[in-house]
Structure formats: C-alpha cells, structure tokens
Write a protein that holds these residues in place. Structure first.
Motif, PDB file in Angstrom:
ATOM      1  N   HIS A 225       0.835  -1.197   0.000  1.00 30.56           N
ATOM      2  CA  HIS A 225       0.000   0.000   0.000  1.00 30.56           C
ATOM      3  C   HIS A 225       0.867   1.242   0.000  1.00 30.56           C
ATOM      4  CE1 HIS A 225       0.925  -0.269   4.318  1.00 30.56           C
ATOM      5  NE2 HIS A 225       0.674   1.038   4.360  1.00 30.56           N
ATOM      6  N   ARG A 226       0.286   2.335  -0.490  1.00 30.50           N
ATOM      7  CA  ARG A 226       0.953   3.635  -0.441  1.00 30.50           C
ATOM      8  C   ARG A 226       0.657   4.306   0.898  1.00 30.50           C
ATOM      9  NH1 ARG A 226      -1.030   7.375  -4.865  1.00 30.50           N
ATOM     10  NH2 ARG A 226      -3.039   6.340  -4.570  1.00 30.50           N
ATOM     11  N   ASP A 227       1.617   5.074   1.375  1.00 26.73           N
ATOM     12  CA  ASP A 227       1.427   5.860   2.590  1.00 26.73           C
ATOM     13  C   ASP A 227       0.894   7.229   2.173  1.00 26.73           C
ATOM     14  OD1 ASP A 227       1.493   7.179   4.982  1.00 26.73           O
ATOM     15  OD2 ASP A 227       3.660   6.973   5.305  1.00 26.73           O
ATOM     16  N   ILE A 228      -0.424   7.399   2.277  1.00 31.03           N
ATOM     17  CA  ILE A 228      -1.074   8.635   1.855  1.00 31.03           C
ATOM     18  C   ILE A 228      -1.004   9.648   2.994  1.00 31.03           C
ATOM     19  CG2 ILE A 228      -3.164   9.710   0.952  1.00 31.03           C
ATOM     20  CD1 ILE A 228      -2.076   7.597  -0.924  1.00 31.03           C
ATOM     21  N   ALA A 229      -0.228  10.704   2.796  1.00 29.20           N
ATOM     22  CA  ALA A 229      -0.083  11.731   3.828  1.00 29.20           C
ATOM     23  C   ALA A 229      -1.186  12.770   3.758  1.00 29.20           C
ATOM     24  CB  ALA A 229       1.283  12.413   3.698  1.00 29.20           C
ATOM     25  N   VAL A 230      -1.610  13.103   2.541  1.00 34.48           N
ATOM     26  CA  VAL A 230      -2.613  14.155   2.339  1.00 34.48           C
ATOM     27  C   VAL A 230      -3.586  13.719   1.252  1.00 34.48           C
ATOM     28  CG1 VAL A 230      -3.022  16.598   1.791  1.00 34.48           C
ATOM     29  CG2 VAL A 230      -0.865  15.913   2.864  1.00 34.48           C
ATOM     30  N   ASN A 231      -4.861  13.958   1.466  1.00 33.02           N
ATOM     31  CA  ASN A 231      -5.877  13.693   0.448  1.00 33.02           C
ATOM     32  C   ASN A 231      -6.543  15.021   0.105  1.00 33.02           C
ATOM     33  OD1 ASN A 231      -8.024  12.623  -1.121  1.00 33.02           O
ATOM     34  ND2 ASN A 231      -7.829  10.691  -0.016  1.00 33.02           N
ATOM     35  N   MET A 232      -6.564  15.361  -1.195  1.00 30.15           N
ATOM     36  CA  MET A 232      -7.131  16.626  -1.646  1.00 30.15           C
ATOM     37  C   MET A 232      -8.148  16.372  -2.751  1.00 30.15           C
ATOM     38  SD  MET A 232      -3.556  18.839  -1.760  1.00 30.15           S
ATOM     39  CE  MET A 232      -4.362  20.436  -1.911  1.00 30.15           C
ATOM     40  N   THR A 233      -8.814  17.432  -3.198  1.00 36.08           N
ATOM     41  CA  THR A 233      -9.813  17.286  -4.266  1.00 36.08           C
ATOM     42  C   THR A 233      -9.505  18.168  -5.470  1.00 36.08           C
ATOM     43  OG1 THR A 233     -11.207  19.001  -3.260  1.00 36.08           O
ATOM     44  CG2 THR A 233     -11.655  16.709  -2.631  1.00 36.08           C
ATOM     45  N   ASP A 234      -8.310  18.771  -5.509  1.00 34.21           N
ATOM     46  CA  ASP A 234      -7.980  19.704  -6.583  1.00 34.21           C
ATOM     47  C   ASP A 234      -6.563  19.429  -7.064  1.00 34.21           C
ATOM     48  OD1 ASP A 234      -8.077  22.137  -8.233  1.00 34.21           O
ATOM     49  OD2 ASP A 234      -6.694  22.933  -6.728  1.00 34.21           O
ATOM     50  N   PHE A 235      -6.413  19.050  -8.353  1.00 30.17           N
ATOM     51  CA  PHE A 235      -5.102  18.693  -8.882  1.00 30.17           C
ATOM     52  C   PHE A 235      -4.157  19.898  -8.941  1.00 30.17           C
ATOM     53  CE2 PHE A 235      -6.726  14.603 -10.638  1.00 30.17           C
ATOM     54  CZ  PHE A 235      -5.670  13.799 -10.210  1.00 30.17           C
ATOM     55  N   HIS A 236      -4.672  21.066  -9.264  1.00 30.77           N
ATOM     56  CA  HIS A 236      -3.800  22.235  -9.363  1.00 30.77           C
ATOM     57  C   HIS A 236      -3.138  22.528  -8.018  1.00 30.77           C
ATOM     58  CE1 HIS A 236      -2.639  26.506  -9.774  1.00 30.77           C
ATOM     59  NE2 HIS A 236      -2.505  26.220 -11.060  1.00 30.77           N
ATOM     60  N   SER A 237      -3.928  22.514  -6.948  1.00 33.98           N
ATOM     61  CA  SER A 237      -3.377  22.735  -5.609  1.00 33.98           C
ATOM     62  C   SER A 237      -2.438  21.605  -5.218  1.00 33.98           C
ATOM     63  CB  SER A 237      -4.505  22.852  -4.582  1.00 33.98           C
ATOM     64  OG  SER A 237      -5.353  23.934  -4.882  1.00 33.98           O
ATOM     65  N   ALA A 238      -2.786  20.390  -5.633  1.00 30.75           N
ATOM     66  CA  ALA A 238      -1.945  19.236  -5.309  1.00 30.75           C
ATOM     67  C   ALA A 238      -0.582  19.348  -5.988  1.00 30.75           C
ATOM     68  CB  ALA A 238      -2.646  17.951  -5.727  1.00 30.75           C
ATOM     69  N   MET A 239      -0.558  19.800  -7.236  1.00 30.00           N
ATOM     70  CA  MET A 239       0.716  19.964  -7.935  1.00 30.00           C
ATOM     71  C   MET A 239       1.578  21.033  -7.268  1.00 30.00           C
ATOM     72  SD  MET A 239      -0.297  19.588 -11.959  1.00 30.00           S
ATOM     73  CE  MET A 239      -0.978  18.049 -12.589  1.00 30.00           C
ATOM     74  N   HIS A 240       0.931  22.084  -6.792  1.00 27.77           N
ATOM     75  CA  HIS A 240       1.664  23.143  -6.097  1.00 27.77           C
ATOM     76  C   HIS A 240       2.298  22.596  -4.826  1.00 27.77           C
ATOM     77  CE1 HIS A 240       2.249  26.968  -3.862  1.00 27.77           C
ATOM     78  NE2 HIS A 240       2.493  27.440  -5.073  1.00 27.77           N
ATOM     79  N   LEU A 241       1.550  21.782  -4.078  1.00 28.38           N
ATOM     80  CA  LEU A 241       2.087  21.175  -2.856  1.00 28.38           C
ATOM     81  C   LEU A 241       3.193  20.181  -3.199  1.00 28.38           C
ATOM     82  CD1 LEU A 241       2.162  20.582   0.148  1.00 28.38           C
ATOM     83  CD2 LEU A 241       0.151  19.101  -0.149  1.00 28.38           C
ATOM     84  N   CYS A 242       2.990  19.398  -4.240  1.00 28.04           N
ATOM     85  CA  CYS A 242       3.993  18.422  -4.669  1.00 28.04           C
ATOM     86  C   CYS A 242       5.311  19.120  -5.005  1.00 28.04           C
ATOM     87  CB  CYS A 242       3.464  17.650  -5.870  1.00 28.04           C
ATOM     88  SG  CYS A 242       4.540  16.322  -6.464  1.00 28.04           S
ATOM     89  N   GLU A 243       5.219  20.262  -5.663  1.00 23.17           N
ATOM     90  CA  GLU A 243       6.405  21.028  -6.062  1.00 23.17           C
ATOM     91  C   GLU A 243       7.218  21.468  -4.849  1.00 23.17           C
ATOM     92  OE1 GLU A 243       7.249  24.924  -8.891  1.00 23.17           O
ATOM     93  OE2 GLU A 243       5.439  24.876  -7.637  1.00 23.17           O
ATOM     94  N   HIS A 244       6.540  21.734  -3.743  1.00 23.93           N
ATOM     95  CA  HIS A 244       7.207  22.287  -2.561  1.00 23.93           C
ATOM     96  C   HIS A 244       7.339  21.282  -1.421  1.00 23.93           C
ATOM     97  CE1 HIS A 244       7.334  26.395  -4.108  1.00 23.93           C
ATOM     98  NE2 HIS A 244       6.144  26.160  -4.629  1.00 23.93           N
ATOM     99  N   SER A 245       7.305  19.989  -1.726  1.00 27.70           N
ATOM    100  CA  SER A 245       7.436  18.960  -0.696  1.00 27.70           C
ATOM    101  C   SER A 245       8.098  17.727  -1.290  1.00 27.70           C
ATOM    102  CB  SER A 245       6.053  18.594  -0.136  1.00 27.70           C
ATOM    103  OG  SER A 245       5.301  17.877  -1.105  1.00 27.70           O
TER     104      SER A 245
END
Length: 314
Positions: A225-245
């Motif tokens: 299984h994957r260790d899911i740290a954060v679950n979101m509903t918006d890909f644009h915001s998710a990409m922004h978080l991915c870029e900075h983490s």
C-alpha cells in the motif's frame, strides 16, 4: 388537479435547482411576484410548503425532494413530445446539463467547444464537476451527459462494463497514471522502482466520486500500500504542494502533460503494470432518440476522438 397548469412544473423544477425565488425569476424571465404566486399555487396543489426559508435560501421539504425525480422525468417526457423531430443547431436555445471529472475539462472542451459556438451559438452548457451523486442524477435523467473515468483493467471495481444498465456510453480517450515529484526530490538520485515508489509518502487527489484508484487495488493484491499523507480534491493545488514537498503525486498522464509544465515537477512512470483506463461520455437511454442530444454527444465524441487520434504520440 383537473385544471392543473403544467407550466407550474417548470417553476417547481427551477426552484429546486436555484433554491431562490429571485434566481428562479431571473432564469425564467419572470417577475419575483409571478414566481411567488406560482409557488403559492404549487403549495395548494401538493398540500405542502415545498420550500422553507432559511438564511441560505430556500430549503426543499421532504415532500419536494420526494417529488423531484418524478418531476424531472415528467418534464423530460413533455420536452420530448414538443421537441422537433429534426434539429437545427443555429436556431436552438437549449441548455444542456453536464457533469464531468475535474481533469476532463481541459481534455475535451477545447476540441469541441469552438465548433459548437460556431454552429449552435445560442446553446448553453451548464457544466459542473462530477461528485458522489452524479451517477444517480444520470440514472434519474436529471443530467443530459456526464464524463467520467472508467477502467479496462479487470482488477478494478470501476470497470467500464460495470456501468448501470440504464446508461449508454462512448469512449473519448484512454489514459494511464504517472507519478509527479519535485525537481529537487531526493528519489531522483536513486534507482526508480516499486520499492522507491513506496518508500516515500504520497499525496492523493480524490476526484470523480472515486476514493481509491486502480493502482491501489493492484497494490493491495500484492499486500502492498501507499502511505497517503494528504488527500485533496484539486489537482492544481496538489501539484503546487507536490512542487514544494517530498510528497509523490499520481495523476492521469494527459492531464499531467498539460498542467505540470507550470510547476517544477518531474514526471516518472508508475513502476507497476496497469492497463490504461478511459474517459467515457455517459447518458441515459431516455435520450437516445433526442435529435439535439444526439447532435451534441456526437460532436463531443467525434471532435475529442479526432484530436487524440491525430496526436496519438502524446
């Protein structure tokens, strides 16, 4: 009910959607006073308040909610009876209701909408993002069309053959997931394999009313299984978080190709075998012989398919 004015049903339906006398009046090009009078007639007819006033607008009563599915079906049937057997796009002022998964907007609208605006300038598309209740709305004919993600992999419960019998569908395009990571992520200095994929924590986007992906179904079969740290509903915001983490983000490849270029992200293949899934156009069989509905869905499917066939290398 002997002298019932069936025009009241249209007012009832719009009130259920708008939950406001003011908005209903504007949409139907009536005065607020006229809508209030028609609501009073509806209340007398059905012997129920139908709507209660709250600080957030009108709230349908249980009876109004009970009547809503049958109301939509009756209006659809009446519309079918009065609609011309031949469709003239330039003259139509029809409004279509469409729900689609978030990623489908940029993957479909640019390829059919320009021609629609040219050939049918007065048609309106009321599109909203797919949610948990959308499938039920399609089955009740409360929506004209839907665009959803479905799988061809037999290991998935979201297999395309598991759609409700009342619905028709056509495949628009196929896609597969990729993994996005920050350009500064330490894993880029490591061998890329399933072990490194599972070593780091993940960011997941829940979209299309689906709370888990085929990827997770396949991993579960291997007791992984994957260790899911954060679950979101918006890909644009998710990409922004991915870029900075240092979180990993799995995303449909075609959508990622369009959007990830705006972020400092690296795209990697998902390190396990998955059969590509599909974006599908859905509608109720009730609309099969509706000329305007047929025209729109054929426009959407043909122009979207043509684009991706012409760009099959992407």
């Amino acid at each position: 009910m002997r002298n019932f004015d069936f025009n009241l049903l249209t007012v009832f339906a719009v009130l259920l959607e708008e939950k406001s006398v003011t908005s209903t009046a504007a949409r139907l090009h009536l005065s607020q006073s006229a809508v209030s009078k028609q609501l009073a007639k509806l209340r007398d007819t059905f012997d129920d308040k139908l709507f209660e006033r709250t600080s957030y607008g009108l709230r349908p009563t249980p009876k109004a909610l009970y009547l809503a599915p049958e109301l939509r079906q009756i209006l659809n049937q009446m519309s079918q009876l009065t609609r011309a057997s031949e469709f003239e796009p330039k003259l139509s002022q029809r409004q279509f209701r469409i729900h689609m998964v978030e990623t489908a907007y940029s993957l479909t609208y640019p390829y059919f909408m320009p021609e629609l605006l040219q050939k049918a300038p007065n048609i309106r598309l009321n599109s909203q993002t797919w949610h948990l209740g959308t499938m039920d709305m399609l089955q009740r004919c409360e929506l004209d069309l839907g665009i959803a993600c479905r799988e061809w992999d037999n290991r998935s419960l979201q297999h395309i053959h598991n759609l409700p019998d009342e619905l028709e569908c056509v495949e628009l395009l196929r896609d597969h997931p990729v993994c996005l990571v920050s350009n500064r992520h330490p894993l880029l200095k490591e061998p890329w394999n399933l072990a490194s994929f599972l070593k780091y924590r993940h960011l997941q986007v829940t979209f299309g009313g689906i709370d888990h992906w085929l990827l997770d179904d396949v991993l579960n079969l291997e007791h992984l299984h994957r260790d899911i740290a954060v679950n979101m509903t918006d890909f644009h915001s998710a990409m922004h978080l991915c870029e900075h983490s240092e979180l990993l983000l799995c995303c449909p490849a075609k959508y990622a190709a369009k959007m990830s270029q705006h972020f400092a992200l690296t795209t990697l293949p998902v390190p396990t075998h998955l059969i590509p899934g599909a974006y599908v156009l859905l509608w109720h069989k009730h609309f099969n012989f509706d000329p305007s509905h047929t025209w729109l869905r054929e426009l959407i499917s043909s122009r979207t398919l043509a684009h991706y066939q012409a760009n099959s290398q992407t």
